[in-house]
Every structure is written in C-alpha cells, then in structure tokens.
Design a protein around this motif. Structure first.
Motif, PDB file in Angstrom:
ATOM      1  N   PRO A  19     -13.535  -9.728   4.954  1.00  0.00           N
ATOM      2  CA  PRO A  19     -14.116  -8.961   3.843  1.00  0.00           C
ATOM      3  C   PRO A  19     -13.282  -7.734   3.469  1.00  0.00           C
ATOM      4  CG  PRO A  19     -15.435  -8.701   5.840  1.00  0.00           C
ATOM      5  CD  PRO A  19     -14.475  -9.794   6.096  1.00  0.00           C
ATOM      6  N   LEU A  20     -12.643  -7.106   4.460  1.00  0.00           N
ATOM      7  CA  LEU A  20     -11.774  -5.966   4.150  1.00  0.00           C
ATOM      8  C   LEU A  20     -10.566  -6.432   3.341  1.00  0.00           C
ATOM      9  CD1 LEU A  20     -10.750  -3.097   4.284  1.00  0.00           C
ATOM     10  CD2 LEU A  20      -9.958  -3.536   6.628  1.00  0.00           C
ATOM     11  N   LYS A  21      -9.984  -7.539   3.732  1.00  0.00           N
ATOM     12  CA  LYS A  21      -8.835  -8.092   3.009  1.00  0.00           C
ATOM     13  C   LYS A  21      -9.237  -8.459   1.579  1.00  0.00           C
ATOM     14  CE  LYS A  21      -5.410 -11.818   3.350  1.00  0.00           C
ATOM     15  NZ  LYS A  21      -4.958 -12.979   4.169  1.00  0.00           N
ATOM     16  N   GLN A  22     -10.422  -9.024   1.418  1.00  0.00           N
ATOM     17  CA  GLN A  22     -10.906  -9.379   0.082  1.00  0.00           C
ATOM     18  C   GLN A  22     -11.050  -8.128  -0.780  1.00  0.00           C
ATOM     19  OE1 GLN A  22     -14.695 -11.402   0.117  1.00  0.00           O
ATOM     20  NE2 GLN A  22     -14.711 -11.728  -2.100  1.00  0.00           N
ATOM     21  N   ALA A  23     -11.561  -7.056  -0.197  1.00  0.00           N
ATOM     22  CA  ALA A  23     -11.719  -5.809  -0.940  1.00  0.00           C
ATOM     23  C   ALA A  23     -10.361  -5.223  -1.330  1.00  0.00           C
ATOM     24  CB  ALA A  23     -12.513  -4.800  -0.108  1.00  0.00           C
ATOM     25  N   LEU A  24      -9.393  -5.278  -0.412  1.00  0.00           N
ATOM     26  CA  LEU A  24      -8.061  -4.756  -0.707  1.00  0.00           C
ATOM     27  C   LEU A  24      -7.426  -5.501  -1.869  1.00  0.00           C
ATOM     28  CD1 LEU A  24      -6.751  -4.337   2.947  1.00  0.00           C
ATOM     29  CD2 LEU A  24      -7.291  -2.482   1.354  1.00  0.00           C
ATOM     30  N   HIS A  25      -7.598  -6.820  -1.899  1.00  0.00           N
ATOM     31  CA  HIS A  25      -7.035  -7.608  -2.988  1.00  0.00           C
ATOM     32  C   HIS A  25      -7.768  -7.327  -4.309  1.00  0.00           C
ATOM     33  CE1 HIS A  25      -5.023 -10.806  -0.201  1.00  0.00           C
ATOM     34  NE2 HIS A  25      -4.543  -9.600  -0.052  1.00  0.00           N
ATOM     35  N   HIS A  26      -9.053  -7.027  -4.214  1.00  0.00           N
ATOM     36  CA  HIS A  26      -9.820  -6.717  -5.431  1.00  0.00           C
ATOM     37  C   HIS A  26      -9.332  -5.414  -6.064  1.00  0.00           C
ATOM     38  CE1 HIS A  26     -13.192  -6.081  -8.157  1.00  0.00           C
ATOM     39  NE2 HIS A  26     -13.318  -4.866  -7.643  1.00  0.00           N
ATOM     40  N   TYR A  27      -9.100  -4.398  -5.246  1.00  0.00           N
ATOM     41  CA  TYR A  27      -8.743  -3.083  -5.783  1.00  0.00           C
ATOM     42  C   TYR A  27      -7.241  -2.926  -6.037  1.00  0.00           C
ATOM     43  CZ  TYR A  27     -13.494  -1.583  -4.706  1.00  0.00           C
ATOM     44  OH  TYR A  27     -14.866  -1.463  -4.666  1.00  0.00           O
ATOM     45  N   GLY A  28      -6.431  -3.769  -5.422  1.00  0.00           N
ATOM     46  CA  GLY A  28      -4.992  -3.698  -5.646  1.00  0.00           C
ATOM     47  C   GLY A  28      -4.403  -2.362  -5.243  1.00  0.00           C
ATOM     48  N   SER A  29      -3.582  -1.780  -6.109  1.00  0.00           N
ATOM     49  CA  SER A  29      -2.853  -0.549  -5.784  1.00  0.00           C
ATOM     50  C   SER A  29      -3.753   0.679  -5.737  1.00  0.00           C
ATOM     51  CB  SER A  29      -1.739  -0.318  -6.808  1.00  0.00           C
ATOM     52  OG  SER A  29      -2.276  -0.170  -8.113  1.00  0.00           O
ATOM     53  N   ARG A  30      -5.015   0.531  -6.146  1.00  0.00           N
ATOM     54  CA  ARG A  30      -5.916   1.684  -6.144  1.00  0.00           C
ATOM     55  C   ARG A  30      -6.361   2.061  -4.734  1.00  0.00           C
ATOM     56  NH1 ARG A  30     -10.261  -0.594 -10.274  1.00  0.00           N
ATOM     57  NH2 ARG A  30      -9.729  -2.459  -9.050  1.00  0.00           N
ATOM     58  N   VAL A  31      -6.258   1.099  -3.799  1.00  0.00           N
ATOM     59  CA  VAL A  31      -6.688   1.319  -2.418  1.00  0.00           C
ATOM     60  C   VAL A  31      -5.578   0.868  -1.477  1.00  0.00           C
ATOM     61  CG1 VAL A  31      -8.375   0.687  -0.646  1.00  0.00           C
ATOM     62  CG2 VAL A  31      -9.125   1.020  -3.010  1.00  0.00           C
ATOM     63  N   SER A  32      -5.301   1.675  -0.462  1.00  0.00           N
ATOM     64  CA  SER A  32      -4.290   1.332   0.539  1.00  0.00           C
ATOM     65  C   SER A  32      -4.936   1.246   1.915  1.00  0.00           C
ATOM     66  CB  SER A  32      -3.176   2.385   0.568  1.00  0.00           C
ATOM     67  OG  SER A  32      -2.480   2.419  -0.654  1.00  0.00           O
TER      68      SER A  32
ATOM     69  N   GLY B 226       0.810  -1.211   0.000  1.00  0.00           N
ATOM     70  CA  GLY B 226       0.000   0.000   0.000  1.00  0.00           C
ATOM     71  C   GLY B 226       0.842   1.260   0.000  1.00  0.00           C
ATOM     72  N   SER B 227       0.215   2.363  -0.394  1.00  0.00           N
ATOM     73  CA  SER B 227       0.889   3.653  -0.464  1.00  0.00           C
ATOM     74  C   SER B 227       0.166   4.655   0.420  1.00  0.00           C
ATOM     75  CB  SER B 227       0.906   4.173  -1.905  1.00  0.00           C
ATOM     76  OG  SER B 227       1.338   5.514  -1.959  1.00  0.00           O
ATOM     77  N   LEU B 228       0.929   5.568   1.010  1.00  0.00           N
ATOM     78  CA  LEU B 228       0.328   6.644   1.787  1.00  0.00           C
ATOM     79  C   LEU B 228       0.301   7.949   1.002  1.00  0.00           C
ATOM     80  CD1 LEU B 228       1.728   6.003   5.373  1.00  0.00           C
ATOM     81  CD2 LEU B 228      -0.430   5.288   4.364  1.00  0.00           C
ATOM     82  N   ASP B 229       0.553   7.870  -0.300  1.00  0.00           N
ATOM     83  CA  ASP B 229       0.436   9.033  -1.172  1.00  0.00           C
ATOM     84  C   ASP B 229      -1.049   9.296  -1.406  1.00  0.00           C
ATOM     85  OD1 ASP B 229       0.429  10.974  -3.115  1.00  0.00           O
ATOM     86  OD2 ASP B 229       2.061  10.085  -4.273  1.00  0.00           O
ATOM     87  N   LEU B 230      -1.585  10.279  -0.699  1.00  0.00           N
ATOM     88  CA  LEU B 230      -3.024  10.501  -0.724  1.00  0.00           C
ATOM     89  C   LEU B 230      -3.526  10.975  -2.087  1.00  0.00           C
ATOM     90  CD1 LEU B 230      -3.556  12.172   2.763  1.00  0.00           C
ATOM     91  CD2 LEU B 230      -3.583   9.753   2.147  1.00  0.00           C
ATOM     92  N   LEU B 231      -2.628  11.394  -2.960  1.00  0.00           N
ATOM     93  CA  LEU B 231      -3.053  11.830  -4.284  1.00  0.00           C
ATOM     94  C   LEU B 231      -3.210  10.658  -5.246  1.00  0.00           C
ATOM     95  CD1 LEU B 231      -0.842  15.029  -4.737  1.00  0.00           C
ATOM     96  CD2 LEU B 231      -3.222  14.887  -3.984  1.00  0.00           C
ATOM     97  N   ASP B 232      -2.615   9.533  -4.929  1.00  0.00           N
ATOM     98  CA  ASP B 232      -2.609   8.409  -5.866  1.00  0.00           C
ATOM     99  C   ASP B 232      -3.342   7.171  -5.354  1.00  0.00           C
ATOM    100  OD1 ASP B 232      -1.191   9.723  -7.851  1.00  0.00           O
ATOM    101  OD2 ASP B 232       0.742   9.202  -6.986  1.00  0.00           O
ATOM    102  N   THR B 233      -3.911   7.248  -4.168  1.00  0.00           N
ATOM    103  CA  THR B 233      -4.574   6.064  -3.629  1.00  0.00           C
ATOM    104  C   THR B 233      -5.766   6.469  -2.784  1.00  0.00           C
ATOM    105  OG1 THR B 233      -4.210   3.989  -2.416  1.00  0.00           O
ATOM    106  CG2 THR B 233      -3.217   5.964  -1.488  1.00  0.00           C
ATOM    107  N   ILE B 234      -6.724   5.574  -2.668  1.00  0.00           N
ATOM    108  CA  ILE B 234      -7.831   5.737  -1.727  1.00  0.00           C
ATOM    109  C   ILE B 234      -7.384   5.095  -0.418  1.00  0.00           C
ATOM    110  CG2 ILE B 234     -10.202   5.063  -1.207  1.00  0.00           C
ATOM    111  CD1 ILE B 234     -10.607   5.064  -4.318  1.00  0.00           C
ATOM    112  N   LEU B 235      -7.376   5.864   0.643  1.00  0.00           N
ATOM    113  CA  LEU B 235      -6.823   5.390   1.908  1.00  0.00           C
ATOM    114  C   LEU B 235      -7.919   4.947   2.870  1.00  0.00           C
ATOM    115  CD1 LEU B 235      -4.379   4.986   3.790  1.00  0.00           C
ATOM    116  CD2 LEU B 235      -4.724   7.348   4.568  1.00  0.00           C
ATOM    117  N   ILE B 236      -7.843   3.680   3.264  1.00  0.00           N
ATOM    118  CA  ILE B 236      -8.694   3.156   4.324  1.00  0.00           C
ATOM    119  C   ILE B 236      -7.866   3.097   5.599  1.00  0.00           C
ATOM    120  CG2 ILE B 236     -10.012   1.180   5.175  1.00  0.00           C
ATOM    121  CD1 ILE B 236     -10.527   0.390   2.278  1.00  0.00           C
ATOM    122  N   GLU B 237      -8.380   3.658   6.673  1.00  0.00           N
ATOM    123  CA  GLU B 237      -7.756   3.526   7.982  1.00  0.00           C
ATOM    124  C   GLU B 237      -8.668   2.668   8.848  1.00  0.00           C
ATOM    125  OE1 GLU B 237      -5.523   7.231   9.507  1.00  0.00           O
ATOM    126  OE2 GLU B 237      -7.117   8.010   8.203  1.00  0.00           O
ATOM    127  N   ALA B 238      -8.102   1.583   9.371  1.00  0.00           N
ATOM    128  CA  ALA B 238      -8.865   0.668  10.218  1.00  0.00           C
ATOM    129  C   ALA B 238      -8.280   0.694  11.616  1.00  0.00           C
ATOM    130  CB  ALA B 238      -8.813  -0.746   9.655  1.00  0.00           C
TER     131      ALA B 238
END
Length: 234
Positions: free
Chosen positions: A68-81, A41-53
């Motif tokens: 389910p959160l892990k499944q979603a992260l794998h679905h979106y790949g680099s688009r979501v951190s 994941g990336s913390l570049d807020l301009l290039d990724t959608i950031l989920i904080e858990a």
C-alpha cells in the motif's frame, strides 16, 4: 508485537543513546544521511512531502505494509518522496545480515536496492524462523549472496560476497540501527511524515489511510506554491 520484545529493543535503544552521549566530542556522524531513496524521490524538504519508513527485511509487518505504501508513492509521483531506513530487530532471525546485504547492493547498484528488499519480503521463509535454525551463519550468508546476485545480476556475485568481508557494510548496518534508536523507533514498520511520527506506529497502513494522511498535505503545498507565485508576480 509482544511487550517483551518492545522492552528488549527499548533497552537496546537506551544503551545506544547512552553510549553516543558518553563519547561527546569524539562522536563522528556518518558521511552520508542514513537510508535509501525510493526511485526518483527527492530529499529537498521544500519541494516534496517526505515519508520516512523504518523496515526490517524479515519482518512480516514490514512486508505487509510495503504494497500500500508503494501504491501511494506511485499515485503521488514526485510530490512525495520516500527515505527508507533499516532497523534489524534483534529478535528477528537474520535481520542484520539481510539488512547488510541491502547496504552492499545499494553501494553496487542503487537501482537494485528496492527490488532486493521486495525479494526478501517474498522469500522471508528462507531466512526466518525454524527454516534456518540448524544452519550456520556462513551458509546463510552464502544463500543471501546467491539470492542477491540473482536479483542484481550474476556478475555482481563476487562483489556482493566481498561486501560481507568488508567492515564498511557492517558499519553502515550498525549506523542504521543506531539512527533508528536515536529517532525513538522500537519496532517495524514505523513511519514519519515530514519528520512527525505517524499515528499507530508499528503497524501496517493501508492505501486509503495513506491517501487520508497525504491528500491534505499535497493540497497545502499546492496552496503555498500558488501564494508564492502571486507574491512574485505582484
């Protein structure tokens, strides 16, 4: 979550906030941002959608919300951190020491942090409730050290054990609690998306719900990138 428990943590959070505000100029922030970044994941807020858990390793609701959160992260790949924060709840047995173990392991081998979290989720009964009622704190820590070494690698046993004698991991775990309090988090799991609190905080979010929340944001980000490209070409 019972209201008495919510009230207890809200009082603790208020006390933390009062203490931090009272120290004024003497307050020094931690040297790094709190939390663990999931996989690549990336913390570049301009290039990724950031989920904080915000999770507690021995919280059943945190455990149930992770797949389910892990499944979603794998679905979106680099688009979501994902940036995972720990909130060791005072009414969950051994929440602080298991959270501390995660900080220790993260400092030794960050690739093992989430496998250890998943191990805690799968073996919560070993550290939570009546199972540990008559055990000493030292014996519980020793069991956690042994278990963590199995996940990370047996060669890390001494380093993990040493970590519990080091004030650094204690400080990091306290910072995690204080950070959660300052963000207004009073239970686990809590989720923020791009800094905004997800509705129905304190409960599990299934995969379909994650898709419902994230799909429009991914589409908006694609549109924004497309408009930027057209503007550059013109």
């Amino acid at each position: 979550m019972k209201m008495s428990r919510v009230a207890t943590l809200q009082f603790a959070a208020f006390h933390v906030l009062v203490v931090l505000l009272s120290v004024g100029a003497d307050y020094i922030p931690p040297s790094r941002v709190d939390g663990f970044v999931y996989e690549n994941g990336s913390l570049d807020l301009l290039d990724t959608i950031l989920i904080e858990a915000f999770y507690d390793p021995v919280c059943p609701d945190s455990r149930d919300s992770w797949p389910p959160l892990k499944q979603a992260l794998h679905h979106y790949g680099s688009r979501v951190s994902l940036l995972l924060h720990l909130l060791p709840l005072p009414y969950h047995d051994n929440a602080f020491v298991t959270s501390r173990a995660l900080h220790i392991v993260n400092s030794l081998n960050s690739s093992a942090t989430f496998p250890l979290l998943e191990w805690f989720f799968s073996h919560q009964e070993k550290f939570y409730g009546a199972q540990t009622r008559n055990l000493s704190r030292a014996s519980i820590i020793e069991e956690i050290v042994k278990s963590a070494a199995k996940v990370v690698g047996r060669s890390y046993y001494n380093a993990i054990k040493k970590g519990f004698n080091d004030t650094k991991s204690d400080y990091q775990t306290r910072v995690s609690f204080k950070y959660a309090a300052l963000r207004g988090v009073y239970g686990t799991p809590f989720f923020y998306v791009n800094g905004f609190l997800l509705p129905d905080a304190g409960g599990s979010v299934d995969y379909k719900a994650w898709r419902k929340f994230i799909d429009p944001l991914v589409g908006d980000k694609k549109s924004a990138h497309h408009e930027e490209s057209l503007h550059f070409l013109s």
